[in-house]
Design a protein around this motif. Structure first.
Motif, PDB file in Angstrom:
ATOM      1  N   LEU A   7       0.827  -1.210   0.000  1.00 30.84           N
ATOM      2  CA  LEU A   7       0.000   0.000   0.000  1.00 30.84           C
ATOM      3  C   LEU A   7       0.862   1.260   0.000  1.00 30.84           C
ATOM      4  N   ILE A  39      -7.271  -7.651   0.677  1.00 30.16           N
ATOM      5  CA  ILE A  39      -6.877  -6.240   0.600  1.00 30.16           C
ATOM      6  C   ILE A  39      -6.000  -6.007  -0.617  1.00 30.16           C
ATOM      7  N   TYR A  40      -5.088  -6.940  -0.860  1.00 29.35           N
ATOM      8  CA  TYR A  40      -4.217  -6.820  -2.035  1.00 29.35           C
ATOM      9  C   TYR A  40      -5.046  -6.772  -3.320  1.00 29.35           C
ATOM     10  N   ILE A  44      -8.234  -5.837  -3.860  1.00 33.72           N
ATOM     11  CA  ILE A  44      -9.210  -4.776  -4.082  1.00 33.72           C
ATOM     12  C   ILE A  44      -8.676  -3.367  -3.916  1.00 33.72           C
ATOM     13  N   HIS A  45      -7.559  -3.160  -3.246  1.00 32.94           N
ATOM     14  CA  HIS A  45      -7.161  -1.793  -2.889  1.00 32.94           C
ATOM     15  C   HIS A  45      -6.928  -0.862  -4.087  1.00 32.94           C
ATOM     16  N   PHE A  66     -10.021   1.281  -4.912  1.00 31.50           N
ATOM     17  CA  PHE A  66     -10.253   2.453  -4.064  1.00 31.50           C
ATOM     18  C   PHE A  66      -9.272   3.574  -4.392  1.00 31.50           C
ATOM     19  N   ALA A 109      -6.900   3.434   0.929  1.00 30.84           N
ATOM     20  CA  ALA A 109      -6.585   2.113   0.402  1.00 30.84           C
ATOM     21  C   ALA A 109      -6.569   1.069   1.516  1.00 30.84           C
ATOM     22  N   SER A 116     -10.358  -0.931   2.081  1.00 32.34           N
ATOM     23  CA  SER A 116     -10.161  -2.315   1.652  1.00 32.34           C
ATOM     24  C   SER A 116     -10.304  -3.276   2.823  1.00 32.34           C
ATOM     25  N   TRP A 117      -9.685  -2.926   3.927  1.00 29.91           N
ATOM     26  CA  TRP A 117      -9.751  -3.769   5.126  1.00 29.91           C
ATOM     27  C   TRP A 117     -11.192  -3.942   5.588  1.00 29.91           C
ATOM     28  N   VAL A 138     -13.190  -6.255   3.064  1.00 27.11           N
ATOM     29  CA  VAL A 138     -12.817  -7.665   3.163  1.00 27.11           C
ATOM     30  C   VAL A 138     -13.306  -8.250   4.485  1.00 27.11           C
ATOM     31  N   PHE A 140     -12.608 -13.250  -2.375  1.00 24.81           N
ATOM     32  CA  PHE A 140     -11.332 -12.942  -1.745  1.00 24.81           C
ATOM     33  C   PHE A 140     -10.528 -14.176  -1.331  1.00 24.81           C
TER      34      PHE A 140
END
Length: 400
Positions: free
Chosen positions: A26, A316-317, A319-320, A323, A350, A354-355, A358, A372
């Motif tokens: 990130l 998170i990886y 979808i970030h 955002f 991000a 994302s967190w 998820v 995910f």
């Protein structure tokens, strides 16, 4: 107290390593615009360049961890049809299906905002090309190269089990294969291969280091875990050398990129490649040591939060960047006094958005593995502070 562990004991500290890795990812992605846009502000550009380069350990650490977990869990088991079938079933469900879904998501998002019109046939051909090369979005190369490694994993597992001498030499073998690919691509081909970073050969030093750690972890754990009971003059010297080499490689990596981006210097591509490889290779080992220290000695919210972040890191990886893309549509005007706050906000959005997505998906959405991959259904010992998790361990685990 013995520090040996059985082959199948869980290693909750790895969730903390994953947390460090996703923070690195990130940081790099959220500063990518700043490294270009802040070029006319020397002090600011140095700071953004530092975070953009020094934190590049994220994806290589994920790669090493992936290999570590596979060899740690599979090396001592019989290599038969059941094992191979179960292995590929899990990769299909928890890796390939989410990869295909997010490749489609990013492809559609790009087409919606693209000014270039494509026919239906051209659209399908472009989609297929993106999926087949891991280029639907820049970050998806990580999943794409992981799939390549999964295809080869049973062969590597068989070779390292069949010939133990190869397992003992796994690290130099991985480095040799990776750098043979780098050198052949630079000097031995009429045209370099496109998208070199989308070839798993570019990361074999990490895969084979992960393999060696996974195979020999019960024997070498005392060398990784920094604690008073493990400390000897030789180990203290080794730990000091590791951390010093890591800092030297990381700062040198930052320096050459700062020189390049400011126009003060230019270097052979092999120097960039070599410093990146050394910096990120040592980073994975340092982060693993740091995770054991935090898990063992830091109780309370920090260990718990990092454990949960690590458990959600794959989602998170994936979808970030979505955002980040929409956040950047609201870029402040040039010269805005709030520009640094805006850049920091990109990292925060991000991470937090994302967190949250998820986590909520894991808790409330059925069949969430389609989106995910494998997600924890509820908080486990890996998400809890060390002292709480240890209370729930069995006597056998406590002996580890």
């Amino acid at each position: 107290m013995s520090t040996a562990i059985t082959r199948r004991d869980k290693i909750p500290e790895l969730q903390l390593v994953r947390a460090f890795a996703i923070i690195g990812v990130l940081s790099v992605h959220s500063t990518s615009f700043a490294t270009v846009e802040m070029m006319n502000y020397p002090h600011a550009s140095f700071l953004y360049n530092f975070f953009n380069i020094f934190m590049k350990f994220g994806t290589p650490t994920f790669i090493l961890l992936s290999s570590f977990v596979l060899f740690y869990n599979y090396y001592s088991r019989p290599l038969d049809r059941s094992l191979i079938g179960g292995f590929y079933k899990k990769r299909l469900l928890y890796i390939i299906i989410p990869y295909l879904l997010f490749s489609l998501v990013y492809f559609v998002n790009y087409r919606i905002h693209s000014s270039t019109a494509l026919s239906a046939g051209e659209t399908l051909r472009q989609l297929w090309q993106d999926v087949a090369t891991g280029t639907a979005n820049t970050h998806l190369y990580f999943v794409f190269i992981s799939i390549q490694f999964y295809l080869l994993f049973p062969l590597f597992l068989w070779l390292l089990k069949r010939f133990p001498a190869l397992a003992a030499c796994a690290v130099p073998i991985g480095i040799a294969i990776q750098w043979a690919f780098v050198l052949v691509n630079k000097y031995g081909l009429a045209e370099p291969v496109p998208n070199k970073g989308s070839w798993s050969l570019s990361y074999f030093s990490y895969y084979f280091m992960g393999a060696a750690l996974g195979i020999y972890f019960p024997r070498i754990k005392n060398w990784i875990v920094m604690s008073r009971e493990h400390a000897t003059p030789v180990k203290i010297a080794a730990w000091t050398l590791l951390w010093a080499a890591w800092l030297a490689a990381g700062l040198s990596h930052v320096y050459i990129w700062h020189q390049t981006r400011t126009g003060a210097g230019s270097y052979n591509s092999l120097l960039y490649e070599g410093l990146w490889n050394l910096h990120t290779f040592l980073s994975a080992l340092v982060l693993m040591q740091l995770a054991f220290v935090i898990y063992r000695y830091v109780s309370g919210p920090l260990a718990s939060v990092l454990g949960h972040l690590g458990a959600m890191s794959f989602g998170i990886y994936l979808i970030h960047p979505l955002f980040l893309y929409y956040y950047r549509l609201f870029h402040p005007q040039a010269g805005s006094p709030y520009i640094h706050v805006w850049y920091l906000g990109g990292f925060a959005v991000a991470l937090i958005a994302s967190w949250a997505v998820v986590t909520l998906t894991a808790r409330y959405v059925p069949f969430n593995w389609i989106i995910f991959g494998s997600l924890p259904k509820r908080r486990t010992g890996a998400d809890k502070p060390a002292h709480q998790a240890r209370k729930q361990q069995t006597p056998k685990q406590l002996e580890a």
